[in-house]
Design an enzyme around this catalytic site. Sequence first.
Site, PDB file in Angstrom:
ATOM      1  N   TYR A  55     -10.041  -5.760  15.383  1.00 31.18           N
ATOM      2  CA  TYR A  55      -9.357  -7.916  15.173  1.00 31.18           C
ATOM      3  C   TYR A  55     -10.471  -8.316  16.157  1.00 31.18           C
ATOM      4  O   TYR A  55     -11.870  -7.697  16.614  1.00 31.18           O
ATOM      5  CB  TYR A  55      -8.173  -7.670  17.025  1.00 31.18           C
ATOM      6  CG  TYR A  55      -7.377  -7.833  16.112  1.00 31.18           C
ATOM      7  CD1 TYR A  55      -7.018  -9.382  16.328  1.00 31.18           C
ATOM      8  CD2 TYR A  55      -6.575  -7.403  16.219  1.00 31.18           C
ATOM      9  CE1 TYR A  55      -6.038  -9.910  16.052  1.00 31.18           C
ATOM     10  CE2 TYR A  55      -5.298  -8.066  15.658  1.00 31.18           C
ATOM     11  CZ  TYR A  55      -4.785  -9.019  15.309  1.00 31.18           C
ATOM     12  OH  TYR A  55      -3.883  -9.437  15.735  1.00 31.18           O
ATOM     13  N   GLU A  57     -10.626 -12.006  17.392  1.00 32.07           N
ATOM     14  CA  GLU A  57      -9.961 -13.437  17.519  1.00 32.07           C
ATOM     15  C   GLU A  57     -11.075 -13.659  18.326  1.00 32.07           C
ATOM     16  O   GLU A  57     -12.576 -13.450  19.401  1.00 32.07           O
ATOM     17  CB  GLU A  57      -9.121 -13.042  18.598  1.00 32.07           C
ATOM     18  CG  GLU A  57      -7.969 -12.995  18.105  1.00 32.07           C
ATOM     19  CD  GLU A  57      -6.745 -13.016  19.202  1.00 32.07           C
ATOM     20  OE1 GLU A  57      -6.886 -13.364  20.578  1.00 32.07           O
ATOM     21  OE2 GLU A  57      -5.455 -13.400  18.238  1.00 32.07           O
ATOM     22  N   ASP A 201     -11.214 -32.064  -0.087  1.00 33.17           N
ATOM     23  CA  ASP A 201     -10.994 -30.257  -0.487  1.00 33.17           C
ATOM     24  C   ASP A 201     -11.351 -30.078  -2.083  1.00 33.17           C
ATOM     25  O   ASP A 201     -10.615 -30.092  -2.477  1.00 33.17           O
ATOM     26  CB  ASP A 201      -8.951 -31.169  -0.623  1.00 33.17           C
ATOM     27  CG  ASP A 201      -8.468 -29.119  -0.703  1.00 33.17           C
ATOM     28  OD1 ASP A 201      -9.198 -28.276  -0.739  1.00 33.17           O
ATOM     29  OD2 ASP A 201      -7.820 -29.198  -1.021  1.00 33.17           O
ATOM     30  N   THR A 227     -10.051 -23.472  -1.012  1.00 29.34           N
ATOM     31  CA  THR A 227     -10.480 -21.846  -1.237  1.00 29.34           C
ATOM     32  C   THR A 227     -11.572 -21.301  -1.193  1.00 29.34           C
ATOM     33  O   THR A 227     -12.496 -21.848  -1.997  1.00 29.34           O
ATOM     34  CB  THR A 227      -9.357 -21.294  -2.054  1.00 29.34           C
ATOM     35  OG1 THR A 227      -9.587 -22.129  -3.501  1.00 29.34           O
ATOM     36  CG2 THR A 227      -8.203 -22.527  -1.890  1.00 29.34           C
ATOM     37  N   LYS A 230     -10.934 -19.329  -5.875  1.00 32.58           N
ATOM     38  CA  LYS A 230     -10.598 -19.754  -7.350  1.00 32.58           C
ATOM     39  C   LYS A 230     -12.032 -20.405  -8.164  1.00 32.58           C
ATOM     40  O   LYS A 230     -12.466 -19.040  -8.207  1.00 32.58           O
ATOM     41  CB  LYS A 230     -10.007 -21.885  -7.252  1.00 32.58           C
ATOM     42  CG  LYS A 230      -8.768 -21.288  -6.555  1.00 32.58           C
ATOM     43  CD  LYS A 230      -7.927 -22.386  -6.007  1.00 32.58           C
ATOM     44  CE  LYS A 230      -6.750 -22.628  -5.387  1.00 32.58           C
ATOM     45  NZ  LYS A 230      -5.774 -23.667  -5.426  1.00 32.58           N
ATOM     46  N   ARG A 236      -9.327 -14.114  -1.968  1.00 31.39           N
ATOM     47  CA  ARG A 236      -8.784 -14.604  -1.301  1.00 31.39           C
ATOM     48  C   ARG A 236      -8.688 -15.106   0.078  1.00 31.39           C
ATOM     49  O   ARG A 236      -8.151 -14.441   1.017  1.00 31.39           O
ATOM     50  CB  ARG A 236      -7.346 -14.564  -1.675  1.00 31.39           C
ATOM     51  CG  ARG A 236      -5.798 -14.919  -1.342  1.00 31.39           C
ATOM     52  CD  ARG A 236      -4.646 -14.590  -2.229  1.00 31.39           C
ATOM     53  NE  ARG A 236      -4.788 -14.598  -4.285  1.00 31.39           N
ATOM     54  CZ  ARG A 236      -4.896 -15.512  -4.374  1.00 31.39           C
ATOM     55  NH1 ARG A 236      -4.294 -17.330  -4.366  1.00 31.39           N
ATOM     56  NH2 ARG A 236      -4.792 -15.780  -5.848  1.00 31.39           N
TER      57      ARG A 236
END
Length: 417
Positions: A55, A57, A201, A227, A230, A236
């Site tokens: 973790y 954050e 984008d 992303t 691609k 991903r």
Amino acid sequence: MTTFDPKLAESDPDIAKLIAHENRRERDSIRLIASENYASRAVMEASGSCLTNKYSEGYAHKRYYEGQQVIDAVEELAIARLKTLFGAEHVNVQPYSGSPANLAVYLAFCNAGDTIMGLGLPAGGHLTHGHSVSMTGKYFKSVPYGVRRSDSRIDMDEVRALAKEHRPKVIWCGTTAYPRTLDFNAFREIANEVGAILAADIAHISGLVCAGVHPSPIGIADVVTSTTHKTFRGPRGGMIFSKKEHAAAIDRAVFPGLQGGPHNQTTAAIAVAAHEAMQPSFKTYARAIVENAKALGEVLTSRGYNLVTGGTDNHLILIDLTNKSVTGKVAAQALDRAGIVTNYNSVPFDPRKPFDPSGLRIGTAAVTSRGMGVDVMAQIAGWMDEVLTAPESESVVTRVANEISKVCSKYPAPGIY
Ligand SMILES: *Cc1c(COP(=O)(O)O)cnc(C)c1O
């Protein structure tokens, strides 16, 4: 309590078997889905690592949990590499994927009810650019622009007229089914005229952009989302580039605005993908993607297929099947049976419904990752034509599938064994 820690095949043979099937499917078929690729073994190793356990954050040196000695270094390395690769002033690598990256842009710059503009979904835009079923179309006043009827290209005069009439807070430029180069400077001028934030984008084209094969919006748009899986060929994930002046707003929007702990295994894999994209061979790869798309498009055209806009400048081709006796869905399903994986897609001004439209969307990023060249593209176009001419013929489908699996065995895919 036991410390016995068996391998997947022993602990969960059902899932292990399914993954093995998917591995085989990805190995033995021709992947023409424009948004897909093959991540390298190195990218997959990083994304399957122990970093998934941590973790973290917050951002490097400002975390809410201890034990960040390694995570900070990983995230800083990913950011440093992406800044160099794309020439960006600021990068956030924490968005879980492309859609959450776009939501962060809204949270950074808009209030609910504000007006936003983007390319309409039926014209090749993305859901998150204000489509009605997306929360971006429900919580904001969405004014979509389209493409011209005459040539299916984005109509910058329409963009300007709509922007002047509706004064949007944010203008999106970016596409999911558009085969042509985007003119970021023209969008910038319009955004300046109406005082809008320009958001580019580049989800599909970021691999082409960092290789210099498509113009870059970085330094032109206020904020650029993408992303990472691609044409960029990473895990991903998502990323956001911005000018320095927007860095704090973007970072706050991603965390704590939208997300909790970042997916550190993905951050590491993005760093690996960035390292791969910094090698000279990646430029060669990106050029080959576009050459392959052009070659595939030309053979399809010579066989009587209509390509939306008449061709392609990037990795993507949108075939308009209206002049053929087959719909997009029938075409995609027949091709899939033959081992060519595509998706059906609306074409601009499609007379048919989105669930069974007139178009087929294909792209060459994945086949190029296998080292397939223009000679194989000609073969693929031939196989597509055979199947689409006789989509009901099981003998054609079986013969093509056999030929495809033979060719696939000669071109091993990265990350697939
Ligand atoms: C793929 C895509 C996205 C969304 O990415 P996900 O990772 O599927 O959420 C956003 N914008 C565009 C233009 C895309 O093509």
